[in-house]
Motif scaffolding. Structure first.
Motif, PDB file in Angstrom:
ATOM      1  N   SER A   1      11.326  11.856 -74.655  1.00 54.95           N
ATOM      2  CA  SER A   1      10.525  11.364 -75.494  1.00 54.95           C
ATOM      3  C   SER A   1      11.505  10.410 -76.541  1.00 54.95           C
ATOM      4  O   SER A   1      12.290  10.875 -77.220  1.00 54.95           O
ATOM      5  CB  SER A   1      10.068  12.441 -76.742  1.00 54.95           C
ATOM      6  OG  SER A   1       9.099  11.903 -77.816  1.00 54.95           O
TER       7      SER A   1
ATOM      8  N   GLU B   1       2.016  15.753 -79.397  1.00 53.67           N
ATOM      9  CA  GLU B   1       2.673  14.722 -78.573  1.00 53.67           C
ATOM     10  C   GLU B   1       2.397  14.924 -77.196  1.00 53.67           C
ATOM     11  O   GLU B   1       1.929  14.353 -76.283  1.00 53.67           O
ATOM     12  CB  GLU B   1       3.831  14.412 -78.686  1.00 53.67           C
ATOM     13  CG  GLU B   1       4.726  13.582 -78.104  1.00 53.67           C
ATOM     14  CD  GLU B   1       6.037  13.318 -78.338  1.00 53.67           C
ATOM     15  OE1 GLU B   1       6.832  12.550 -77.785  1.00 53.67           O
ATOM     16  OE2 GLU B   1       6.538  14.093 -79.104  1.00 53.67           O
TER      17      GLU B   1
ATOM     18  N   ARG C   1      -0.491  14.039 -74.006  1.00 51.34           N
ATOM     19  CA  ARG C   1      -0.077  13.418 -72.736  1.00 51.34           C
ATOM     20  C   ARG C   1      -0.414  14.078 -71.514  1.00 51.34           C
ATOM     21  O   ARG C   1      -0.829  13.125 -70.647  1.00 51.34           O
ATOM     22  CB  ARG C   1       1.599  13.403 -73.063  1.00 51.34           C
ATOM     23  CG  ARG C   1       2.140  12.472 -71.829  1.00 51.34           C
ATOM     24  CD  ARG C   1       3.960  12.607 -71.941  1.00 51.34           C
ATOM     25  NE  ARG C   1       4.306  12.194 -73.141  1.00 51.34           N
ATOM     26  CZ  ARG C   1       5.570  12.064 -73.069  1.00 51.34           C
ATOM     27  NH1 ARG C   1       6.424  12.127 -72.218  1.00 51.34           N
ATOM     28  NH2 ARG C   1       6.188  11.634 -74.387  1.00 51.34           N
TER      29      ARG C   1
END
Length: 356
Positions: free
Chosen positions: A46, A78, A82
């Motif tokens: 990330s 996050e 994803r």
């Protein structure tokens, strides 16, 4: 010290509108050994940094042909977003070896109570499969199993179809009571929030109005829900005099109010870490956690949350002293004590730890 592996997604199954189960197989062809209630720590890139997230197995060895994790979408999450939006069969995931202490007792006889909410049902499903379906869980055939499971409504209830089926198949051993905040008049459900008053009432009613010493001793509770609900449940259970050691919690919510120490690069401590046939020696600055010192020097020590709640980084102190700085208290640990290295600061000049 830490083993990393690649797993290939072989199937993706949507359980609800915002939750999916990913069935996995090791890319190297070697078996993935895990126990009911454990989790995988997935490793993501990330913005040029490594980040980790823990996802529990919803499967059980000996029951399901492949290990699988179940992922619920988190608002602004996050990695849950994803995974759910961009990962599918054929994609690969990088992870560490399975870990976790949300484990069944060796002899699960007596009563087992589960209190779960939302995605907290995932490791509970792994337990339930071991207890109800697996022929290799000694003592499970005599255990009385109760699940209290909170959600908005039936549609958002992960694994509801399977749970309802088990209630029909094992009526003498398993029962579930749902708590819905947005749905009325549903079988096996209350249109209420689970709070301390209701939980106490339900437990006392099951015992005829009075809990015996035998019931308190022979009942184990497994909690996997938002922190507020688990805190409420634990306080209620302790008020009813259930032993603290009979209450097992699982959480992956990172602590946000951890004390932060100022690193002093002019002072150092020596840390010796052993485990899995390895021995690593490195230096940590005064005011630097043992884990951060290792990672700064490219040393792979196990971790997931970096806030002392998941216990992936737990090691036994063999020599020296360590300050373990939780959000509300700091505990000084010494030889024989378990140390969370992600929030552990070396105090003595030399500290020796062992990863079991």
């Amino acid at each position: 010290m830490e083993q990393k592996r690649r797993l290939r997604i072989i199937a993706k199954k949507w359980e609800t509108e915002d939750t999916a189960t990913f069935s996995l197989e090791p890319v190297d062809g070697l078996p993935l050994h895990y126990r009911p209630g454990q989790y995988l720590s997935l490793i993501f890139a990330s913005f040029g940094r490594e980040k980790r997230r823990a996802y529990s197995f919803s499967t059980c060895p000996g029951v399901d042909p492949f290990p699988a994790i179940t992922v619920k979408r988190v608002v602004n999450g996050e990695f849950s977003n994803r995974l759910l939006s961009h990962y599918d069969a054929g994609d690969e995931l990088l992870c560490t070896d399975p870990y976790g202490r949300f484990l069944l007792p060796e002899n699960p006889a007596g009563a087992l109570f589960y209190i779960a909410a939302g995605g907290g049902i995932t490791p509970v499903m792994s337990h339930l499969k071991a207890l109800l379906v697996s022929p290799r869980q000694p003592g499970s055939e005599t255990a009385r199993i109760v699940l209290y499971y909170a959600n908005r409504d039936s549609r958002s209830t992960i694994f509801k179809e399977q749970i309802d089926r088990w209630m029909s198949e094992y009526p003498e051993r398993f029962e579930c009571l749902y708590f819905f905040s947005r749905e009325k008049n549903t079988d096996h459900a209350l249109y209420r929030h689970l709070n301390n008053e209701l939980l106490e009432q339900l437990l006392l009613t099951r015992s005829g109005g009075r809990l015996s010493a035998r019931e308190r001793l022979n009942t184990r509770f497994f909690l996997c829900a938002p922190k507020a609900m688990m805190r409420m449940a634990e306080m209620t259970l302790r008020t009813l005099d259930f032993p603290a050691e009979n209450i097992i919690r699982e959480t992956f919510e990172a602590e946000k109010n951890l004390p932060v120490r100022q690193a002093d690069t002019s002072q150092t401590h020596t840390v010796v870490a052993t485990g899995k046939g390895e021995r690593i020696e490195f230096q940590t600055f005064e005011g630097e956690t043992i884990l951060n010192a290792a990672l700064r020097q490219g040393i792979d020590l196990p971790y997931t949350c970096k806030s002392g709640v998941c216990f992936t980084c737990l090691a036994r102190c063999l020599a020296g002293t360590v300050d373990v700085a939780f959000a509300e208290t700091t505990q000084r640990e010494g030889p024989g004590d378990m140390v969370n290295t992600c929030i552990g600061y070396a105090v003595s000049d030399r500290v020796e730890i062992f990863y079991e």
